[in-house]
Structures are given as C-alpha cells and as structure tokens.
Design an enzyme around this catalytic site. Structure first.
Site, PDB file in Angstrom:
ATOM      1  N   HIS A   1      10.546  31.512  76.519  1.00 28.45           N
ATOM      2  CA  HIS A   1       9.910  30.571  75.594  1.00 28.45           C
ATOM      3  C   HIS A   1      10.334  29.121  75.860  1.00 28.45           C
ATOM      4  O   HIS A   1       9.679  28.193  75.390  1.00 28.45           O
ATOM      5  CB  HIS A   1      10.186  30.964  74.133  1.00 28.45           C
ATOM      6  CG  HIS A   1      11.602  30.762  73.676  1.00 28.45           C
ATOM      7  ND1 HIS A   1      12.500  31.803  73.564  1.00 28.45           N
ATOM      8  CD2 HIS A   1      12.279  29.648  73.308  1.00 28.45           C
ATOM      9  CE1 HIS A   1      13.656  31.331  73.123  1.00 28.45           C
ATOM     10  NE2 HIS A   1      13.543  30.025  72.965  1.00 28.45           N
TER      11      HIS A   1
ATOM     12  N   ASP B   1      11.586  38.140  77.012  1.00 27.87           N
ATOM     13  CA  ASP B   1      11.769  36.710  76.765  1.00 27.87           C
ATOM     14  C   ASP B   1      12.791  36.113  77.731  1.00 27.87           C
ATOM     15  O   ASP B   1      13.623  35.291  77.354  1.00 27.87           O
ATOM     16  CB  ASP B   1      12.187  36.430  75.325  1.00 27.87           C
ATOM     17  CG  ASP B   1      12.086  34.941  74.968  1.00 27.87           C
ATOM     18  OD1 ASP B   1      11.304  34.234  75.634  1.00 27.87           O
ATOM     19  OD2 ASP B   1      12.814  34.490  74.065  1.00 27.87           O
TER      20      ASP B   1
ATOM     21  N   GLY C   1      18.163  24.383  71.101  1.00 24.48           N
ATOM     22  CA  GLY C   1      18.661  23.834  72.354  1.00 24.48           C
ATOM     23  C   GLY C   1      19.610  24.786  73.047  1.00 24.48           C
ATOM     24  O   GLY C   1      19.857  24.676  74.251  1.00 24.48           O
ATOM     25  N   ASN C   2      20.171  25.741  72.280  1.00 23.18           N
ATOM     26  CA  ASN C   2      21.049  26.759  72.858  1.00 23.18           C
ATOM     27  C   ASN C   2      20.274  27.874  73.547  1.00 23.18           C
ATOM     28  O   ASN C   2      20.865  28.691  74.269  1.00 23.18           O
ATOM     29  CB  ASN C   2      21.936  27.389  71.786  1.00 23.18           C
ATOM     30  CG  ASN C   2      23.242  26.651  71.590  1.00 23.18           C
ATOM     31  OD1 ASN C   2      23.494  26.111  70.525  1.00 23.18           O
ATOM     32  ND2 ASN C   2      24.071  26.609  72.620  1.00 23.18           N
ATOM     33  N   SER C   3      18.969  27.959  73.292  1.00 23.75           N
ATOM     34  CA  SER C   3      18.175  29.043  73.865  1.00 23.75           C
ATOM     35  C   SER C   3      18.321  29.074  75.381  1.00 23.75           C
ATOM     36  O   SER C   3      18.114  28.065  76.055  1.00 23.75           O
ATOM     37  CB  SER C   3      16.692  28.882  73.504  1.00 23.75           C
ATOM     38  OG  SER C   3      16.481  29.145  72.146  1.00 23.75           O
TER      39      SER C   3
ATOM     40  N   THR D   1      19.404  33.616  72.399  1.00 28.30           N
ATOM     41  CA  THR D   1      17.942  33.620  72.316  1.00 28.30           C
ATOM     42  C   THR D   1      17.392  33.122  70.993  1.00 28.30           C
ATOM     43  O   THR D   1      16.411  32.391  70.961  1.00 28.30           O
ATOM     44  CB  THR D   1      17.417  35.042  72.576  1.00 28.30           C
ATOM     45  OG1 THR D   1      17.791  35.439  73.888  1.00 28.30           O
ATOM     46  CG2 THR D   1      15.906  35.126  72.450  1.00 28.30           C
ATOM     47  N   ALA D   2      17.997  33.518  69.889  1.00 25.33           N
ATOM     48  CA  ALA D   2      17.395  33.192  68.592  1.00 25.33           C
ATOM     49  C   ALA D   2      18.463  33.153  67.511  1.00 25.33           C
ATOM     50  O   ALA D   2      19.583  33.646  67.691  1.00 25.33           O
ATOM     51  CB  ALA D   2      16.324  34.228  68.232  1.00 25.33           C
ATOM     52  N   ILE D   3      18.096  32.565  66.384  1.00 23.91           N
ATOM     53  CA  ILE D   3      18.969  32.533  65.217  1.00 23.91           C
ATOM     54  C   ILE D   3      18.164  32.921  63.995  1.00 23.91           C
ATOM     55  O   ILE D   3      16.942  32.779  63.960  1.00 23.91           O
ATOM     56  CB  ILE D   3      19.604  31.143  64.995  1.00 23.91           C
ATOM     57  CG1 ILE D   3      18.518  30.069  64.817  1.00 23.91           C
ATOM     58  CG2 ILE D   3      20.550  30.795  66.116  1.00 23.91           C
ATOM     59  CD1 ILE D   3      19.068  28.701  64.442  1.00 23.91           C
TER      60      ILE D   3
END
Length: 488
Positions: free
Chosen positions: A129, A159, A233-235, A251-253
C-alpha cells in the site's frame, strides 16, 4: 465460692484492660519491626550503581545492527484532476496567471513509508500500500543518500512489495531474517521506521500477541501484535528482536486518533521470506502452494455438533476435483487440526501455515474424520494455470465497463474463490462505468443473466448484446448467491 469485695472487683477490670493494651502495643511493635525488616531486605536489592557500566544497559547495540538496513520509501503517482471549465476562457487564464496550455490535467501525489533492505544486492521490502499505483519510487538510505528504485514484485494478498535499488553495484547493509514462529508473547521487540516523516525513529515494546487472525488487513490474516509505538510513516519498517534480526514488517495500527495507541500489527518474517524468495527467483508474482479446497471457520454450534470441546481447527467445506487436497485424501467434512505438527486454530491460521511452506515437498495434515484422528499428506504445488478467456463488455447494459474472465484454478486461488467455482468472474470495473454505478465488484461471479446460464465470457457478451429494459441477474459474492432485478 469466694466473693471478692466490690471495691477490689472494680480495681481488677482496669488492670486487665492495661494488660490487654500492653499486649496490643507489643504486637504492633512486632509488626512495625517486621515491616522495617522487609523494607531493609528490599533495599538490599536496590543499591546505588557501583560503576558507570552498571547504568549502560541499552538497546543501542541492537539498533546499530539493524538500523542501517531500514530505509525511507518515497512514492509518487499521477492523479487525474478535474478540469475547470473557466480555464477555456483566455481572460480568466490571464487574470489567474494560468499558461495558455491550461492547467495540468494530472497532479503528482506523494506518499511516504519505510522499507527494509533484505539483500546486499539492494532488494528492499516494503508494504504494497506504500507504493500502490506509484510511477516513481525512491529510497533514502540511513546515510541520507536518495536513490531511485524499481518495483520488482507486488503482492496484494500479503500487502508486501519488493523493490530493487537502481543502477548500484555496491553492497548494501542488509538485515537477516528471524524465525517468526519462535516468537512468544512477552518477547522484547524494537520498531524502526520513519513516522510522520520526522526521520528514522526507534521505539520499543513487547510482543502483545502472536497469530492474531481477526484483523482484516490482508488475505493472510496472521499478524504479530505489538505495543511498540507504530505511527503513519512506519508502514514497511522493521520489527526486530533482541538479536537485531527481522521478525516482522510493520503494517498497520488500531487507532481512534490516527496515532499509536499501543496496538500495532506486523506481517511475520516467515511470510516476508516467501515473497522475497519469489522476487529473487525472477518472478513478478508470488508462487505459493495450492490446496484446492475451501475451508471454513468452526463455530461453537459446529463444534458442539462434532463433539469438540472447543471451536478450533479449519473445516473442509469443498474439495476441487483433481486438486492436491483431493489426491491427498481430504474429504468434505474433515477437520484440519494441525499441519506438520503445528496446531491450527482456525482457517486463517491454516492459510498462513500452508502459504509459508516451500514448494516441491509435502505437508502432513492432522485431521479429525468421523470423530477419529488421522493424517493426510498433501503435495505442495502451485495451482495449475489453464487457459482462460478475458474480455471487456462494451454493449449497453448493467455490465458495461467490466472486464471478465473464465475461472481457472490459479485465478480462483488468486481471487480467493471457491476452488470448485464455475461461471464468469469480474476482474476489473472501469471508473465511471455503468457497471460501477450498479455496484459490481472485482471477484463477483456472474451465474445467470435474464435466465440464461453464463458459463464463459462469450455467454455474457451475447446476453448483454440483447437489449432489454429489465435485467434479472444472479451473482455470487463472498460465497453468497444474490439475485437482483435492474432496469436500464
């Protein structure tokens, strides 16, 4: 019985009370002494550091090993803009300083994420993504250099995406993979990335959960959960263990505010390893084992009907003829409880375990059949890629603008369809088309149109070529059959 004089009896009562009070004072003093002794013992475990070395416990050595391999990923994509009709007026253009050529019909949209170098030749793993739809990708190294990169492989199902730094012959710092299956709840981990574009940032936490399956981010729902701070931004950044090895890709939070609330999710390194191996092998897609069976979750009601103590495992709903599952002896109604000795809690856990197996061997499935435990050996092979027709429907109908295809085993596996599905599947829906207006989606299986069975794309083409004011359509979406009547 001898009676004491009244005066003496009254004197005896204060004496007794004094003795009781004295005894209570002694007990209180004993308790106080015991408390002080316990505090002294506790203080013995806490002391002033004897040397500077005793206060230098730090994650710095871990960061020094891992951080050079973590990069920033910048992606740019062209986005179409709506043209203002006033721009056709030269006076309007002159007043607002717009060139005679008019305003650009596209504008450049930029996104920011993180990535991890996993090969010294310059292979970088990030989230799909982060670079989805990008026409230009750059990576910024830890030493501040910005280098262009090519997209080698994109895998929407996990992803994940793999990039290659362009035109460089040097050897880059790379991170090693850990065995993510060895992680345990409570293990210390560090998250490294570039949150909010402030620069490379390291946060720490623990593994809050493993094998988290009810997240809804990717097809393979099997995540590491951590309370290490992960922010936008950590993705694509690294989740590392205390040896500096990669255990996951952040990946997500879960957040109500958009920032970290202590619930972050990372794709396990064992899944990342599979995607990287496909990229190294020169593939543009990820090759995974194909079971050829549709699995479903075990509900409490199903567990009770099967005599299970708790709802666990993956229930075989259908088995495709000639598939690896069929050849291995799996049957409808079998309950898969393990794969190569690893327990299977639900269908999502099985999908992950099976997808991370290496092609070419066999997997030993533990199953329950008719109340008895047995095993089945399934060959680890890719789904057969048979020829399938594709076409775009152009005739005026509710299907105008859809791209459809016949269903092959490989396509069914890619779109997460029932392996035994028949009919015509929607591959794409054009923006602004009639099909989009009527709500058709990628993955819809068209079964009938105006009572005509649709077995292949040509059947749908002929059915839509017949003009009609009323369209009776039957489709299958997400395993559910739907019938609608549309006018148009």
């Amino acid at each position: 019985m001898r009676l004491l004089p009244m005066r003496l009896r009254f004197l005896a009562l204060p004496l007794l009370a004094a003795l009781v009070a004295a005894s209570a004072d002694v007990s209180a003093q004993d308790r106080l002494a015991q408390d002080r002794l316990a505090q002294d013992r506790s203080l013995q475990d806490r002391r002033v550091p004897a040397s500077p070395n005793e206060v230098r416990l730090s994650y710095a050595p871990v960061v020094q090993r891992a951080a050079p391999a973590v990069v920033n990923v910048y992606a740019a994509r062209a986005v179409a803009t709506t043209r203002n009709p006033f721009l056709d007026d030269p006076i309007f253009r002159r007043f607002f300083g717009v060139p005679d050529g008019g305003a650009p019909s596209e504008q450049l949209q930029r996104s920011l994420g993180s990535g991890v170098i996993v090969d010294t030749g310059g292979l970088v793993v990030t989230n799909n993504h982060v670079i989805e739809g990008a026409t230009e990708v750059k990576v910024s190294l830890a030493d501040k250099r910005e280098l262009e990169a090519d997209i080698v492989l994109k895998d929407q199902r996990s992803d994940l995406a793999v990039l290659r730094i362009r035109g460089q012959s040097e050897r880059f710092p790379a991170i090693d993979f850990a065995d993510s299956d060895a992680l345990q709840v409570g293990d210390l981990v560090l998250a490294i990335g570039n949150p909010f574009a402030v620069g490379q940032t390291v946060t720490h936490g623990i593994v809050s959960a493993v094998a988290r399956t009810q997240v809804g981010i990717t097809d393979y729902q099997f995540f590491i959960q951590t309370d290490a701070a992960i922010n936008p931004g950590n993705s694509g950044g690294a989740l590392v263990d205390m040896t500096g090895k990669l255990v996951g890709i952040n990946t997500a939070i879960f957040s109500r505010s958009g920032g970290s609330q202590g619930i972050g999710f990372a794709i396990p390194a064992n899944m990342v390893r599979v995607v990287v191996a496909s990229a190294k092998g020169g593939g543009s897609t990820v090759k995974r084992p194909w079971l050829g069976a549709r699995l479903q979750a075990v509900t409490p009601e199903i567990a009770e009907s099967m005599g299970l103590k708790r709802p666990t495992g993956a229930l075989v709903a259908t088995v495709a003829q000639g598939s690896a599952a069929a050849r291995g002896g799996l049957r409808t109604g079998d309950l898969i409880i393990s794969i190569d000795g690893q327990a299977v809690d639900d269908s999502n856990a099985f999908d992950y375990r099976f997808a991370t197996k290496a092609l070419g061997g066999t997997a030993r499935l533990g199953i329950v059949r008719s109340g008895r435990e047995t095993t089945a050996n399934v060959t680890l092979e890719t789904a057969p890629e048979t020829a399938h027709d594709e076409l775009v429907i152009g005739a005026r109908s509710p299907f105008t603008g859809v791209k459809v295809s016949s269903i092959s085993p490989a396509l069914a596996d890619e779109l997460r369809l029932d392996p035994s599905a028949e009919g015509v599947v929607v591959l794409d829906v054009s923006n602004g088309s009639a099909a989009q207006t009527f709500g058709f989606r990628k993955g819809d299986i068209v079964l009938t149109v105006n009572n005509q069975k649709i077995a292949n794309p040509r059947d749908l083409e002929r059915a839509t070529a017949q003009q009609s004011r009323v369209w009776r359509i039957t489709i299958r979406r997400g395993g559910q059959q739907m019938s609608v009547v549309l006018s148009g």
